[in-house]
Scaffold this motif. Structure first.
Motif, PDB file in Angstrom:
ATOM      1  N   SER A  94      -6.899   8.997  -4.352  1.00  0.00           N
ATOM      2  CA  SER A  94      -6.804   9.930  -3.228  1.00  0.00           C
ATOM      3  C   SER A  94      -7.686  11.141  -3.494  1.00  0.00           C
ATOM      4  O   SER A  94      -7.831  11.595  -4.628  1.00  0.00           O
ATOM      5  N   THR A  95      -8.282  11.674  -2.423  1.00  0.00           N
ATOM      6  CA  THR A  95      -9.060  12.910  -2.524  1.00  0.00           C
ATOM      7  C   THR A  95      -8.216  14.128  -2.163  1.00  0.00           C
ATOM      8  O   THR A  95      -8.727  15.242  -2.076  1.00  0.00           O
TER       9      THR A  95
ATOM     10  N   TRP B 235       0.810  -1.216   0.000  1.00  0.00           N
ATOM     11  CA  TRP B 235       0.000   0.000   0.000  1.00  0.00           C
ATOM     12  C   TRP B 235       0.843   1.265   0.000  1.00  0.00           C
ATOM     13  O   TRP B 235       0.318   2.350  -0.199  1.00  0.00           O
ATOM     14  N   PHE B 236       2.134   1.121   0.237  1.00  0.00           N
ATOM     15  CA  PHE B 236       3.023   2.277   0.217  1.00  0.00           C
ATOM     16  C   PHE B 236       3.445   2.526  -1.228  1.00  0.00           C
ATOM     17  O   PHE B 236       4.179   1.734  -1.818  1.00  0.00           O
TER      18      PHE B 236
ATOM     19  N   TYR C  20      -9.669  10.349   1.385  1.00  0.00           N
ATOM     20  CA  TYR C  20      -8.505   9.468   1.341  1.00  0.00           C
ATOM     21  C   TYR C  20      -7.233  10.272   1.103  1.00  0.00           C
ATOM     22  O   TYR C  20      -7.252  11.323   0.458  1.00  0.00           O
ATOM     23  N   ASP C  21      -6.129   9.733   1.614  1.00  0.00           N
ATOM     24  CA  ASP C  21      -4.813  10.141   1.152  1.00  0.00           C
ATOM     25  C   ASP C  21      -4.312   9.025   0.239  1.00  0.00           C
ATOM     26  O   ASP C  21      -5.044   8.072  -0.061  1.00  0.00           O
ATOM     27  N   ALA C  22      -3.063   9.117  -0.237  1.00  0.00           N
ATOM     28  CA  ALA C  22      -2.572   8.125  -1.178  1.00  0.00           C
ATOM     29  C   ALA C  22      -2.526   6.728  -0.551  1.00  0.00           C
ATOM     30  O   ALA C  22      -2.863   5.731  -1.209  1.00  0.00           O
ATOM     31  N   TYR C  23      -2.145   6.634   0.728  1.00  0.00           N
ATOM     32  CA  TYR C  23      -1.995   5.330   1.374  1.00  0.00           C
ATOM     33  C   TYR C  23      -3.347   4.660   1.595  1.00  0.00           C
ATOM     34  O   TYR C  23      -3.564   3.521   1.193  1.00  0.00           O
ATOM     35  N   SER C  24      -4.274   5.375   2.228  1.00  0.00           N
ATOM     36  CA  SER C  24      -5.584   4.769   2.500  1.00  0.00           C
ATOM     37  C   SER C  24      -6.365   4.533   1.207  1.00  0.00           C
ATOM     38  O   SER C  24      -7.123   3.570   1.099  1.00  0.00           O
TER      39      SER C  24
END
Length: 420
Positions: free
Chosen positions: A306-307, A93-94, A294-298
């Protein structure tokens, strides 16, 4: 110092072995001034730096941060990030999200606060017996991001004004500078209302309608903002679930968005700390749950985009997934027009105590007006009101047109069915 540090990281020989790396640098500058009863008091200025280096090395992520810039900062950041990667495990996920477009420099003209921003407005207060405390802040935030694989850099500068007033026992804070005199007159009216209010007693029956002003709604909406965190939803730590998407969860008169343009805050950057472009995210449309944040990870964990909500405040070591500005879409009629069509009820102006018992339960004591067919009968106080917030938002039945920013939210007066 900033440009020198970024260039040294880009050219650092130890990073040649890394598959990819990204460096983010933020500089905060916050100036503050305080007045008490028109007299200038404390003035201060704070400058803070923050640098984060993220690497992917042997398919493993590594992260290092620093908040002090010195000659040894770069070497320590590179060493710590590579050591972190060597000691970690591959994380699917990273990832570094793809950027679109070319290098971005979005800062434009760097203008300070408007003329007269630092001046006291004590003369607006018509009752000199009330203690009036004014706090004014000007926040400047410059953000730089560079990623080797993209061969791009992004830079933006944001200036934001914050006002905080305490008048007797009533206080409010807001971003922006608009309508200061008008807002202070309303603040004085709220302070006088609280001073005159008597405890609600019989023979008035329990009202079937009550409204909440933007002042009263601000802390509730800020608390509610956590519900839309995609990370919390994935972990089932809130009242909303993935299966609630595109279903009627709230009243059909509620439309809510995370809108960085609603009012100028420090989060009004052109991109977040993942480099994702700022955007308006509709969260609720006519009562239907439409999206989470969301960020990139979530976002990667949910296989969605991502939002642009990876953000941090100057006292935080790591970015967090958070909303920028929650904005309730206003209606077409003023609160006075809406009250004219109602029977008896209570217009809640503010709180004397507000406790969040858990994610959805609150207990409150407040003050406002008893209303009868649109007329203000008398100022009152009440205590011990309890609400389930999910049920409260289902009982929402009308939205006023009087949108006002308070804190990190923008909301008009809202009308609810039910009992205090």
């Amino acid at each position: 110092m900033k440009d020198k540090l970024l260039e040294r990281i880009k050219q650092h020989p130890r990073l040649v072995v890394a598959q990819d790396f990204e460096v983010v640098c933020q500089k905060w500058n916050i100036k503050r001034a305080q007045h008490e009863n028109g007299r200038l008091g404390v003035e201060s200025q704070e400058e803070a730096w923050w640098v984060q280096l993220r690497v992917i090395h042997r398919n493993q992520p590594g992260v290092a941060t620093a908040s002090v810039l010195s000659e040894g900062t770069v070497d320590r950041l590179v060493h710590d990030a590579l050591m972190c990667a060597e000691q970690s495990h591959p994380d699917p996920w990273f990832r570094f999200p793809l950027w679109s477009g070319k290098s971005l420099i979005a800062n434009g003209d760097r203008q300070g606060p408007s003329q007269g921003f630092w001046d006291s407005s004590h003369s607006v207060i018509r009752d000199p017996s009330l203690r009036f405390l004014e706090k004014y802040e000007w926040w400047e935030l410059e953000t730089d991001i560079y990623r080797r694989s993209e061969k791009l850099s992004k830079n933006d500068w944001v200036g934001a004004a914050h006002q905080n007033w305490v008048l007797d026992k009533v206080q409010e804070g807001s971003w922006g500078t608009c309508n200061r005199s008008e807002r202070l007159m309303k603040l004085q009216a709220a302070a006088q209302l609280l001073a005159l209010a008597a405890d609600k007693t019989k023979p008035w029956e329990e009202p079937s309608v009550f409204s909440m002003s933007g002042r009263a709604l601000a802390p509730i909406l800020q608390h509610m903002g956590n519900w839309f965190s995609g990370a919390r939803v994935r972990e089932k730590r809130g009242p909303l679930q993935m299966e609630d998407l595109n279903t009627q969860v709230f009243s059909n008169v509620l439309t809510l968005s995370d809108d960085f343009r609603a009012v100028q805050t420090p989060f009004g950057m052109a991109f977040d700390l993942d480099g994702i472009a700022a955007q308006k995210t509709p969260l609720v449309e006519a009562g239907m749950l439409k999206a989470f944040l969301y960020d990139a990870y979530s976002g990667g964990m949910e296989n969605c985009r991502s939002t642009g909500n990876s953000l941090r405040l100057p006292n935080e070591q790591e970015p967090k997934l958070r909303f920028k500005t929650l904005s309730v879409e206003p209606g077409a009629q003023s609160p006075q027009q809406l009250w004219a069509n109602e029977g008896r009820g209570i217009w809640i102006e503010g709180w004397t105590a507000l406790e969040f018992l858990n994610d959805t339960k609150i207990q409150a004591s407040g003050y406002g007006w008893l209303i009868d067919r649109g007329d203000k009968i008398k100022p009152i106080r009440f205590s011990g009101a309890r609400w389930d917030l999910m049920q409260l938002w289902k009982n929402l039945h009308a939205v006023g047109s009087d949108s006002v920013p308070f804190g990190w939210v923008v909301s008009p007066t809202l009308f609810f069915r039910g009992f205090l």
